[in-house]
Design a protein around this motif. Structure first.
Motif, PDB file in Angstrom:
ATOM      1  N   ASP A 171      14.011  93.078   7.602  1.00  0.00           N
ATOM      2  CA  ASP A 171      12.997  92.221   8.521  1.00  0.00           C
ATOM      3  C   ASP A 171      13.941  91.558   8.965  1.00  0.00           C
ATOM      4  O   ASP A 171      13.640  90.499   9.523  1.00  0.00           O
ATOM      5  N   VAL A 172      14.173  90.276   7.246  1.00  0.00           N
ATOM      6  CA  VAL A 172      14.823  89.030   7.718  1.00  0.00           C
ATOM      7  C   VAL A 172      15.716  89.100   8.210  1.00  0.00           C
ATOM      8  O   VAL A 172      16.674  88.340   8.969  1.00  0.00           O
ATOM      9  N   ILE A 173      16.950  90.166   8.203  1.00  0.00           N
ATOM     10  CA  ILE A 173      18.330  90.159   9.219  1.00  0.00           C
ATOM     11  C   ILE A 173      17.950  90.913   9.908  1.00  0.00           C
ATOM     12  O   ILE A 173      18.713  90.169  10.845  1.00  0.00           O
ATOM     13  N   VAL A 174      16.762  91.678  10.506  1.00  0.00           N
ATOM     14  CA  VAL A 174      16.838  91.454  11.378  1.00  0.00           C
ATOM     15  C   VAL A 174      16.316  90.867  13.182  1.00  0.00           C
ATOM     16  O   VAL A 174      16.681  90.370  13.662  1.00  0.00           O
ATOM     17  N   MET A 175      15.604  89.429  12.048  1.00  0.00           N
ATOM     18  CA  MET A 175      15.400  88.490  12.757  1.00  0.00           C
ATOM     19  C   MET A 175      16.658  87.470  12.940  1.00  0.00           C
ATOM     20  O   MET A 175      17.084  87.022  13.717  1.00  0.00           O
ATOM     21  N   ILE A 176      17.433  87.510  11.878  1.00  0.00           N
ATOM     22  CA  ILE A 176      18.356  86.817  11.669  1.00  0.00           C
ATOM     23  C   ILE A 176      19.471  87.021  13.411  1.00  0.00           C
ATOM     24  O   ILE A 176      19.543  86.035  14.030  1.00  0.00           O
ATOM     25  N   LEU A 177      19.967  88.539  13.434  1.00  0.00           N
ATOM     26  CA  LEU A 177      20.691  88.918  14.624  1.00  0.00           C
ATOM     27  C   LEU A 177      19.481  88.110  15.628  1.00  0.00           C
ATOM     28  O   LEU A 177      20.024  88.111  17.012  1.00  0.00           O
ATOM     29  N   GLN A 178      18.347  88.535  15.955  1.00  0.00           N
ATOM     30  CA  GLN A 178      17.470  87.756  16.950  1.00  0.00           C
ATOM     31  C   GLN A 178      18.212  87.120  17.518  1.00  0.00           C
ATOM     32  O   GLN A 178      17.805  86.230  18.593  1.00  0.00           O
ATOM     33  N   TYR A 179      17.472  85.846  16.356  1.00  0.00           N
ATOM     34  CA  TYR A 179      18.312  84.364  16.514  1.00  0.00           C
ATOM     35  C   TYR A 179      19.307  83.814  16.827  1.00  0.00           C
ATOM     36  O   TYR A 179      19.691  83.391  17.946  1.00  0.00           O
ATOM     37  N   ALA A 180      20.248  85.191  16.439  1.00  0.00           N
ATOM     38  CA  ALA A 180      21.857  84.289  16.859  1.00  0.00           C
ATOM     39  C   ALA A 180      21.475  84.743  18.599  1.00  0.00           C
ATOM     40  O   ALA A 180      22.308  84.545  19.436  1.00  0.00           O
ATOM     41  N   THR A 181      21.582  86.076  18.805  1.00  0.00           N
ATOM     42  CA  THR A 181      21.274  86.518  20.498  1.00  0.00           C
ATOM     43  C   THR A 181      20.281  85.134  20.835  1.00  0.00           C
ATOM     44  O   THR A 181      21.369  85.038  21.805  1.00  0.00           O
ATOM     45  N   ARG A 182      19.390  85.075  20.746  1.00  0.00           N
ATOM     46  CA  ARG A 182      18.734  83.987  21.689  1.00  0.00           C
ATOM     47  C   ARG A 182      19.492  82.737  21.924  1.00  0.00           C
ATOM     48  O   ARG A 182      19.130  81.944  22.603  1.00  0.00           O
ATOM     49  N   VAL A 183      20.480  82.194  20.905  1.00  0.00           N
ATOM     50  CA  VAL A 183      20.791  80.397  21.345  1.00  0.00           C
ATOM     51  C   VAL A 183      21.595  81.136  21.380  1.00  0.00           C
ATOM     52  O   VAL A 183      22.795  80.397  21.514  1.00  0.00           O
ATOM     53  N   GLY A 184      22.395  82.555  21.752  1.00  0.00           N
ATOM     54  CA  GLY A 184      23.952  83.247  22.597  1.00  0.00           C
ATOM     55  C   GLY A 184      24.781  82.662  21.556  1.00  0.00           C
ATOM     56  O   GLY A 184      25.713  82.088  21.996  1.00  0.00           O
ATOM     57  N   LYS A 185      24.749  83.062  20.059  1.00  0.00           N
ATOM     58  CA  LYS A 185      26.175  81.988  19.439  1.00  0.00           C
ATOM     59  C   LYS A 185      25.711  83.890  18.741  1.00  0.00           C
ATOM     60  O   LYS A 185      25.513  83.453  17.242  1.00  0.00           O
ATOM     61  N   ASN A 186      26.290  84.931  19.212  1.00  0.00           N
ATOM     62  CA  ASN A 186      25.747  86.482  17.969  1.00  0.00           C
ATOM     63  C   ASN A 186      27.330  86.910  18.557  1.00  0.00           C
ATOM     64  O   ASN A 186      28.115  88.358  18.170  1.00  0.00           O
ATOM     65  N   SER A 187      28.147  86.160  17.584  1.00  0.00           N
ATOM     66  CA  SER A 187      29.613  86.430  17.692  1.00  0.00           C
ATOM     67  C   SER A 187      29.544  86.552  16.093  1.00  0.00           C
ATOM     68  O   SER A 187      28.434  86.660  15.374  1.00  0.00           O
ATOM     69  N   VAL A 188      30.282  87.622  15.318  1.00  0.00           N
ATOM     70  CA  VAL A 188      30.253  88.313  13.857  1.00  0.00           C
ATOM     71  C   VAL A 188      30.307  86.765  12.392  1.00  0.00           C
ATOM     72  O   VAL A 188      29.591  86.868  11.426  1.00  0.00           O
ATOM     73  N   ARG A 189      31.531  86.076  13.075  1.00  0.00           N
ATOM     74  CA  ARG A 189      31.263  84.997  12.302  1.00  0.00           C
ATOM     75  C   ARG A 189      30.340  84.009  12.428  1.00  0.00           C
ATOM     76  O   ARG A 189      29.992  83.663  11.006  1.00  0.00           O
ATOM     77  N   TYR A 190      29.610  83.907  12.691  1.00  0.00           N
ATOM     78  CA  TYR A 190      28.019  82.979  13.029  1.00  0.00           C
ATOM     79  C   TYR A 190      27.508  83.694  12.589  1.00  0.00           C
ATOM     80  O   TYR A 190      26.378  82.987  11.571  1.00  0.00           O
ATOM     81  N   ILE A 191      27.183  85.360  12.743  1.00  0.00           N
ATOM     82  CA  ILE A 191      25.787  85.654  12.103  1.00  0.00           C
ATOM     83  C   ILE A 191      26.139  85.619  10.499  1.00  0.00           C
ATOM     84  O   ILE A 191      24.873  85.626   9.548  1.00  0.00           O
ATOM     85  N   GLU A 192      26.967  86.105  10.152  1.00  0.00           N
ATOM     86  CA  GLU A 192      27.631  85.961   8.234  1.00  0.00           C
ATOM     87  C   GLU A 192      27.662  84.410   8.397  1.00  0.00           C
ATOM     88  O   GLU A 192      27.346  84.507   7.109  1.00  0.00           O
ATOM     89  N   LYS A 193      28.001  83.306   9.321  1.00  0.00           N
ATOM     90  CA  LYS A 193      27.566  81.893   8.464  1.00  0.00           C
ATOM     91  C   LYS A 193      25.864  82.221   8.289  1.00  0.00           C
ATOM     92  O   LYS A 193      25.817  81.229   6.894  1.00  0.00           O
ATOM     93  N   VAL A 194      24.987  82.338   9.223  1.00  0.00           N
ATOM     94  CA  VAL A 194      23.215  82.341   8.967  1.00  0.00           C
ATOM     95  C   VAL A 194      22.876  82.801   7.808  1.00  0.00           C
ATOM     96  O   VAL A 194      22.562  82.404   6.933  1.00  0.00           O
ATOM     97  N   GLY A 195      23.322  84.146   7.604  1.00  0.00           N
ATOM     98  CA  GLY A 195      22.917  85.347   6.599  1.00  0.00           C
ATOM     99  C   GLY A 195      23.197  84.652   5.287  1.00  0.00           C
ATOM    100  O   GLY A 195      22.449  84.887   4.475  1.00  0.00           O
ATOM    101  N   VAL A 196      24.638  84.483   5.337  1.00  0.00           N
ATOM    102  CA  VAL A 196      24.696  83.954   3.182  1.00  0.00           C
ATOM    103  C   VAL A 196      23.937  82.778   3.791  1.00  0.00           C
ATOM    104  O   VAL A 196      23.535  81.988   2.097  1.00  0.00           O
ATOM    105  N   SER A 197      24.162  81.489   4.714  1.00  0.00           N
ATOM    106  CA  SER A 197      23.027  80.191   4.166  1.00  0.00           C
ATOM    107  C   SER A 197      21.424  80.886   4.041  1.00  0.00           C
ATOM    108  O   SER A 197      20.819  79.795   3.280  1.00  0.00           O
ATOM    109  N   TRP A 198      20.987  81.522   4.480  1.00  0.00           N
ATOM    110  CA  TRP A 198      19.416  81.782   4.519  1.00  0.00           C
ATOM    111  C   TRP A 198      19.688  82.407   2.999  1.00  0.00           C
ATOM    112  O   TRP A 198      18.177  82.159   2.376  1.00  0.00           O
ATOM    113  N   ALA A 199      20.587  83.258   2.580  1.00  0.00           N
ATOM    114  CA  ALA A 199      20.358  84.207   1.154  1.00  0.00           C
ATOM    115  C   ALA A 199      20.406  82.580   0.139  1.00  0.00           C
ATOM    116  O   ALA A 199      19.920  82.400  -1.297  1.00  0.00           O
ATOM    117  N   ARG A 200      21.182  81.872   0.947  1.00  0.00           N
ATOM    118  CA  ARG A 200      20.955  80.689  -0.832  1.00  0.00           C
ATOM    119  C   ARG A 200      19.869  79.568  -0.445  1.00  0.00           C
ATOM    120  O   ARG A 200      19.091  79.161  -1.566  1.00  0.00           O
TER     121      ARG A 200
END
Length: 330
Positions: A162-191
């Motif tokens: 559910d957290v991963i899905v929220m990352i995808l929803q957030y990235a899409t909402r702010v217009g930054k849904n590239s693979v690179r941006y999504i990976e950056k956000v996910g790694v940051s949240w995990a840390r």
């Protein structure tokens, strides 16, 4: 309308491995399928990346990427590697050396680990759910490259579905849904240990506030090319949200920073605003009629530098409590 096979076409056929349909067809795009079908059709011939590219009108880089996917999946074999392996083995036999064991360290799921990814999607309901949701959320922005990133979030970074899905929803909402941006956000949240819906909602709220602060600040001054760090955005958020300074006051602090330093320095601006807060100056009327802090420190009303000694400075500091006495006045 009735349909039937044209048996004339079946006089010339070639075989396709079952795993292509069972495991890979849901992962690959049209380019990967086209390249594989072409290779299988010409399996008894010599061919190269250039010949495939020319026949299919696909760029050579994309052809190489497709071939690499099928090699990693075990469908194809890189003959050049096989030759190199054979040469190395022959060399070891001549030198009476034992072959070294291959050690593979995996920190992230590789985009070419097709077999592993396919098994995880088939064997894990959470991952299957994540991929389906990604297709819906990303729409036409969904690509095969995002799949190993999402699998890695779940398997390696420990992020719940559910957290991963929220990352995808957030990235899409702010217009930054590239693979690179999504990976950056996910790694940051995990840390940061964001592993629950509640923590994710709090993080998104914080990110939204930072975006609002950034947009508000950029409207006041011409720094569109400046890349703000999260720390700098927190400082700016303190001015707007915690201390409730108006846009006019922030612009005034910026203008003074430029006048004194000749360029935008966020820490210097922060020092100006901190001085105002310490002197309980919160609006332009108080700034003009009451204590004026850093405005006169080292500058006259005309903006020219003035000289002063340590005694003048001490007198100036005392004058802050009494009113608007300028540095150098007796």
């Amino acid at each position: 309308m009735d349909y039937k096979l044209n048996m004339g076409q079946w006089n010339s056929i070639f075989v396709i491995p079952k795993s292509v349909v069972d495991k890979h067809i849901k992962l690959v795009g049209s380019t990967q399928l086209k390249v594989l079908l072409w290779v299988l059709r010409h399996s008894d011939e010599n061919f190269s990346v250039e010949s495939i590219s020319k026949s299919l009108f696909i760029h050579k880089v994309d052809v190489k990427d497709a071939l690499q996917y099928w090699i990693e999946s075990g469908i194809l074999v890189d003959s050049s590697l096989e030759i190199e392996k054979e040469v190395n083995e022959n060399f070891r036999e001549e030198k009476n050396e034992e072959p070294k064991k291959e050690v593979r360290e995996i920190s992230k799921v590789s985009k070419t680990d097709g077999e592993y990814i396919a098994d995880r999607i088939d064997g894990c309901e959470d991952i299957s759910f994540i991929i389906k949701e990604a297709e819906i959320i990303l729409g036409d922005k969904f690509s095969r490259g995002i799949i190993p990133v999402l699998v890695s979030f779940y398997d390696n970074d420990g992020l719940p579905a559910d957290v991963i899905v929220m990352i995808l929803q957030y990235a899409t909402r702010v217009g930054k849904n590239s693979v690179r941006y999504i990976e950056k956000v996910g790694v940051s949240w995990a840390r940061e240990g964001i592993d629950t819906i509640e923590k994710a909602e709090e993080k998104i709220k914080s990110l939204d506030n930072m975006n609002v602060v950034k947009e508000r600040f950029e409207k006041l001054i011409d720094v569109n090319d400046y890349k703000f760090s999260s720390g700098e955005l927190k400082i700016m958020g303190k001015w707007f949200n915690d201390w409730n300074y108006s846009d006019e006051m922030i612009k005034e602090a910026y203008d003074r920073c430029i006048r004194i330093k000749g360029k935008f320095i966020l820490k210097y601006m922060d020092g100006i605003i901190k001085t105002w807060k310490n002197e309980e100056i919160y609006n332009m009327k108080q700034l003009k009629n009451g204590n004026q802090g850093v405005r006169n420190m080292g500058y006259s009303d005309s903006g020219r530098s003035v000289s002063y000694n340590i005694e003048d400075y001490k007198n100036y500091c005392k004058s802050i409590l009494l009113g608007d006495k300028k540095l150098g006045e007796k």
